[in-house]
Scaffold this motif. Structure first.
Motif, PDB file in Angstrom:
ATOM      1  N   CYS A  22      45.584  44.394  40.865  1.00 40.63           N
ATOM      2  CA  CYS A  22      46.454  43.371  41.454  1.00 40.63           C
ATOM      3  C   CYS A  22      47.883  43.568  40.977  1.00 40.63           C
ATOM      4  O   CYS A  22      48.150  44.391  40.123  1.00 40.63           O
ATOM      5  CB  CYS A  22      45.955  41.978  41.053  1.00 40.63           C
ATOM      6  SG  CYS A  22      46.055  41.678  39.277  1.00 40.63           S
TER       7      CYS A  22
ATOM      8  N   CYS B 223      44.642  38.674  39.939  1.00 42.85           N
ATOM      9  CA  CYS B 223      43.289  38.395  40.434  1.00 42.85           C
ATOM     10  C   CYS B 223      42.457  37.670  39.368  1.00 42.85           C
ATOM     11  O   CYS B 223      41.508  36.972  39.676  1.00 42.85           O
ATOM     12  CB  CYS B 223      42.611  39.685  40.879  1.00 42.85           C
ATOM     13  SG  CYS B 223      42.290  40.872  39.549  1.00 42.85           S
TER      14      CYS B 223
ATOM     15  N   CYS C 283      39.635  44.364  36.132  1.00 44.14           N
ATOM     16  CA  CYS C 283      41.051  44.678  36.362  1.00 44.14           C
ATOM     17  C   CYS C 283      41.765  44.846  35.013  1.00 44.14           C
ATOM     18  O   CYS C 283      41.885  43.896  34.243  1.00 44.14           O
ATOM     19  CB  CYS C 283      41.696  43.560  37.179  1.00 44.14           C
ATOM     20  SG  CYS C 283      43.467  43.750  37.364  1.00 44.14           S
TER      21      CYS C 283
ATOM     22  N   CYS D 228      44.888  42.479  34.456  1.00 44.84           N
ATOM     23  CA  CYS D 228      44.613  41.092  34.069  1.00 44.84           C
ATOM     24  C   CYS D 228      44.084  41.026  32.643  1.00 44.84           C
ATOM     25  O   CYS D 228      44.395  40.102  31.899  1.00 44.84           O
ATOM     26  CB  CYS D 228      43.655  40.440  35.053  1.00 44.84           C
ATOM     27  SG  CYS D 228      44.487  40.060  36.609  1.00 44.84           S
TER      28      CYS D 228
HETATM   29 ZN   LIG Z   1      44.065  41.633  38.196  1.00 43.00          ZN
END
Ligand SMILES: [Zn+2]
Length: 305
Positions: free
Chosen positions: A65, A71, A77, A80
């Motif tokens: 993202c 996200c 991810c 993140c």
């Molecule tokens: Zn993310």
């Protein structure tokens, strides 16, 4: 050793460049300065952005993202997980994660002359149907040469891990009864991500407005320590005086402290960055440490994980 965190402080020599100079300020490109306007610096935010750009280039598909629209999937991810996020949600006030990477700004160590450069920029404005008007502007760019000192603390234990407070129900309503782990990617995946962070620091590049210039802040002199307790101590090491010497008393006290705490320390060296090279090496060796090539410091850190 049960590794809780890794602290890395480094020096990087950057040639005439306008690293982090006022992003998006139109035609005037001014450097960020501190110390009464005598020394340049690169913000921690800008350093983090460069770090993630480097990581993204080296590990295809792991960032899922963009920071403007996180996200929130810490398990899958890397952005993140490692960058942290603030995700507003209607009604609940949203979710957030603190980044396990604490990045300091890169501080130029030497008072230097700031060079101003005037250059012309040409661009064509498309007016459709083959009508183009030529736009010519004068841009003002500030440049400087310096040795920057930067630092990062990697909270290894919290990479890929999310804990939440257990809130009591029933009689002891709203009391906190401890913590529960809601996400844990496991030791092997944690090792993979930690190594990716180390590789991104080693290869650090990708600063804003460096599309055509090859300036980076990749480490050239390094003080790295592995700790079994999380703390942010030792980030002031490798501080320099105005003449380009590393302050040896600060170095010596950092070496003393890490020995007393049982931290494992690795020192990396590249010639041509500091003035007091021989005295620097002497202090390191006197304290029972080897002076290693920078690449070897990173290899040894990775071997410990
Ligand atoms: Zn993310």
């Amino acid at each position: 050793m049960n590794i809780k965190c890794i602290t890395i402080t480094w020096l990087a020599k950057a040639d005439l460049s306008s690293l982090n100079s006022g992003q998006g300020s139109g035609n005037i490109n001014e450097l960020k300065l501190y110390s009464y306007g005598t020394k340049p610096y690169v913000s921690g935010q800008s350093l983090r952005t460069a770090l993630f750009q480097t990581m993204d280039r080296m590990n295809e598909g792991v960032i899922k993202c963009i920071s403007e629209a996180p996200c929130g999937d810490v398990e899958n991810c890397w952005a993140c997980d490692l960058r942290g996020y603030l995700k507003p949600e209607e009604g609940t006030g949203g979710t957030r994660r603190w980044s396990p990477l604490k990045v300091s700004p890169a501080l130029g160590q030497l008072p230097t002359e700031i060079v101003s450069d005037l250059l012309t920029r040409h661009s064509y404005i498309d007016k459709g149907e083959d009508k183009k008007s030529k736009d010519q502007r004068i841009a003002h760019v500030q440049l400087t040469e310096n040795v920057y000192r930067a630092g990062i603390v990697i909270d290894v234990a919290n990479i890929g891990r999310v804990i939440e407070p257990i809130i009591g129900s029933g009689k002891k309503k709203n009391s906190m009864e401890g913590w529960k782990e809601v996400i844990d990617i496991g030791d092997e995946e944690r090792r993979v991500r930690t190594i990716a962070v180390l590789d991104s620091i080693f290869n650090l590049s990708g600063f804003a407005k460096q599309a055509r210039a090859a300036t980076s802040l990749a480490p050239q002199l390094v003080f790295a320590s592995i700790k079994d307790t999380y703390n942010q101590r030792g980030l002031n090491v490798l501080e320099m005086d105005d003449d380009g010497n590393v302050k040896l008393d600060v170095l010596e006290s950092a070496l003393y402290e890490s020995k007393a705490l049982g931290d494992e320390v690795f020192i990396g060296f590249t010639p041509g960055i500091i003035e007091n090279e021989e005295a620097f090496k002497e202090v390191v060796e006197k304290n029972g440490k080897e002076v290693l090539p920078v690449v070897e410091v990173f290899n040894r850190l990775k071997a410990q994980l």
